[in-house]
Design an enzyme around this catalytic site. Structure first.
Site, PDB file in Angstrom:
ATOM      1  N   VAL A  64       0.839  -1.209   0.000  1.00  0.00           N
ATOM      2  CA  VAL A  64       0.000   0.000   0.000  1.00  0.00           C
ATOM      3  C   VAL A  64       0.872   1.257   0.000  1.00  0.00           C
ATOM      4  O   VAL A  64       0.366   2.379   0.072  1.00  0.00           O
ATOM      5  CB  VAL A  64      -0.926   0.002   1.245  1.00  0.00           C
TER       6      VAL A  64
ATOM      7  N   HIS B 253      -4.469  -3.975  -2.395  1.00  0.00           N
ATOM      8  CA  HIS B 253      -4.865  -3.687  -0.999  1.00  0.00           C
ATOM      9  C   HIS B 253      -4.991  -2.202  -0.715  1.00  0.00           C
ATOM     10  O   HIS B 253      -4.949  -1.788   0.433  1.00  0.00           O
ATOM     11  CB  HIS B 253      -3.859  -4.341  -0.034  1.00  0.00           C
TER      12      HIS B 253
ATOM     13  N   CYS C 296     -13.639   8.404   2.865  1.00  0.00           N
ATOM     14  CA  CYS C 296     -14.722   8.681   3.809  1.00  0.00           C
ATOM     15  C   CYS C 296     -15.783   7.590   3.667  1.00  0.00           C
ATOM     16  O   CYS C 296     -16.399   7.448   2.598  1.00  0.00           O
ATOM     17  CB  CYS C 296     -15.354  10.049   3.510  1.00  0.00           C
TER      18      CYS C 296
ATOM     19  N   CYS D  26     -17.629  16.047   3.757  1.00  0.00           N
ATOM     20  CA  CYS D  26     -18.787  15.994   4.679  1.00  0.00           C
ATOM     21  C   CYS D  26     -18.376  16.119   6.137  1.00  0.00           C
ATOM     22  O   CYS D  26     -19.225  16.161   7.035  1.00  0.00           O
ATOM     23  CB  CYS D  26     -19.565  14.688   4.491  1.00  0.00           C
TER      24      CYS D  26
ATOM     25  N   SER E 249       5.169 -13.614   1.028  1.00  0.00           N
ATOM     26  CA  SER E 249       5.123 -14.930   1.686  1.00  0.00           C
ATOM     27  C   SER E 249       4.030 -15.801   1.072  1.00  0.00           C
ATOM     28  O   SER E 249       3.869 -16.955   1.437  1.00  0.00           O
ATOM     29  CB  SER E 249       4.856 -14.738   3.191  1.00  0.00           C
TER      30      SER E 249
ATOM     31  N   ASN F 281      13.104 -14.124  -3.477  1.00  0.00           N
ATOM     32  CA  ASN F 281      12.819 -14.074  -2.050  1.00  0.00           C
ATOM     33  C   ASN F 281      13.990 -14.742  -1.326  1.00  0.00           C
ATOM     34  O   ASN F 281      14.325 -15.881  -1.655  1.00  0.00           O
ATOM     35  CB  ASN F 281      11.513 -14.826  -1.758  1.00  0.00           C
ATOM     36  N   PRO F 282      14.592 -14.073  -0.323  1.00  0.00           N
ATOM     37  CA  PRO F 282      15.713 -14.734   0.360  1.00  0.00           C
ATOM     38  C   PRO F 282      15.279 -16.014   1.080  1.00  0.00           C
ATOM     39  O   PRO F 282      16.095 -16.883   1.371  1.00  0.00           O
ATOM     40  CB  PRO F 282      16.171 -13.683   1.393  1.00  0.00           C
TER      41      PRO F 282
ATOM     42  N   ALA G 107      15.363  -8.494  -3.319  1.00  0.00           N
ATOM     43  CA  ALA G 107      14.816  -7.827  -4.510  1.00  0.00           C
ATOM     44  C   ALA G 107      15.753  -6.742  -5.016  1.00  0.00           C
ATOM     45  O   ALA G 107      15.914  -6.560  -6.239  1.00  0.00           O
ATOM     46  CB  ALA G 107      13.455  -7.229  -4.159  1.00  0.00           C
TER      47      ALA G 107
END
Ligand code: BV8
Ligand code: ZN
Length: 250
Positions: free
Chosen positions: A107, A123, A131, A156, A195, A219-220, A237
């Protein structure tokens, strides 16, 4: 599945040979090197006592809106301070020669900040306020702020919420649909820094490994899908993606 410690080997290069259209499924791990803790890493300071999964819920917001706004402001400040890292920039750089579509669980807005434009934010986006009363949204600049108080709707006056999909809330259908459509059109899929445990986002990675297209996981660590991908690049990455971009653009 082969696990590669060298960042790129012949297997990877053969798999990606001629692939022009890439779908990237990214998670919190791509932003880890921007200084933003992933959901499974311990949070620091005041937030060390909480599990993100307990904070990222509508119930937590209903019961403690000030606490949740302060948590999101703490994360906004980490994002603004860290900014995009070499992994984000490598995906933006790849758009010079490849079609790159990113379906992200993150996000933080860092793929956009790095310059990618074809992004499905599964996401939501931490910089946008929503709102719930009138549906209005407004976006704040990616900047640090000491103001961690709740935001109020400019339309509002009701208290707004971060425009984020919390646990128990349904994902934006348009974003999910766009990612599913790209799965059918792409030449190869990169699963980066996730994951693969949160649904329905993880179902995209499952569909990827069930498809006939090459799938690389960066991915490690291993994930529940590591044994099913074609290549697991066991490094970060910010190391793997610049190497991949350089090689693909050679
Ligand atoms: C929903 C926003 C309908 C908030 C987030 C089956 C179907 C549908 C739903 C469910 C289902 N089963 C269970 C559910 C419920 C739930 C769920 O999936 N729970 C999990 C825990 C089992 N799903 C939902 O609630 C979804 N809603 O489907 O609605 C519904 C309604 C009611 C009941 C049923 C269905 C909504 C999920 C979205 C929640 N919001 N984020 C915020 O950010 O504040 S999820 C949040 O957690 C993240 O966005 C992310 O998606 C997830 C964390 O996952 P990762 O990104 O993978 O991060 P993680 O820390 O786990 O892993 C990081 C990885 O990076 C690691 O593997 C690590 O090794 C790697 N890494 C570390 N450093 C690096 C690195 N990789 C590369 N480089 C590095 N340097
Ligand atoms: Zn409003």
């Amino acid at each position: 599945m082969t696990t590669e410690n060298a960042i790129l080997t012949q297997t990877t290069l053969q798999l990606l040979q001629g692939c022009r259209r890439l779908l990237v499924l990214s998670g919190a791990g791509i932003s880890a090197e921007s200084g933003i803790p992933t959901f499974r890493e311990a949070q620091t300071g005041l937030w060390a006592q909480y599990s993100p999964a307990d904070l990222a819920t509508p119930e937590a917001f209903d019961q403690h809106p000030e606490r949740i706004w302060a948590w999101y402001q703490w994360r906004r400040n980490l994002i603004a301070r860290g900014g995009p890292n070499a992994g984000h920039h490598a995906l933006a750089d790849l758009t010079r020669t490849h079609q790159v579509f990113i379906a992200t669980q993150n996000v933080d807005g860092l793929h956009t900040a790095a310059g990618n434009r074809h992004i499905a934010e599964l996401h939501g986006n931490i910089w946008r306020n929503l709102c719930s009363h009138c549906g209005a949204t407004n976006t704040e600049a990616m900047a640090e702020s000491s103001d961690d108080s709740p935001r109020y709707c400019q339309n509002c006056g009701h208290m707004a919420r971060p425009d984020i999909i919390w646990f128990g809330e349904t994902l934006p259908m348009a974003a999910l649909q766009a990612a599913e459509n790209e799965l059918d059109r792409c030449d190869a899929i990169l699963i980066v820094g996730t994951s693969n445990r949160v649904y329905p986002a993880a179902s995209l990675a499952e569909a990827a490994v069930a498809s006939s297209r090459p799938v690389l996981e960066i991915n490690p660590r291993t994930t529940p899908l590591t044994t099913a991908v074609d290549v697991h690049i066991a490094t970060s990455a910010s190391q793997a993606l610049p190497a991949l971009a350089t090689t693909l653009q050679a």
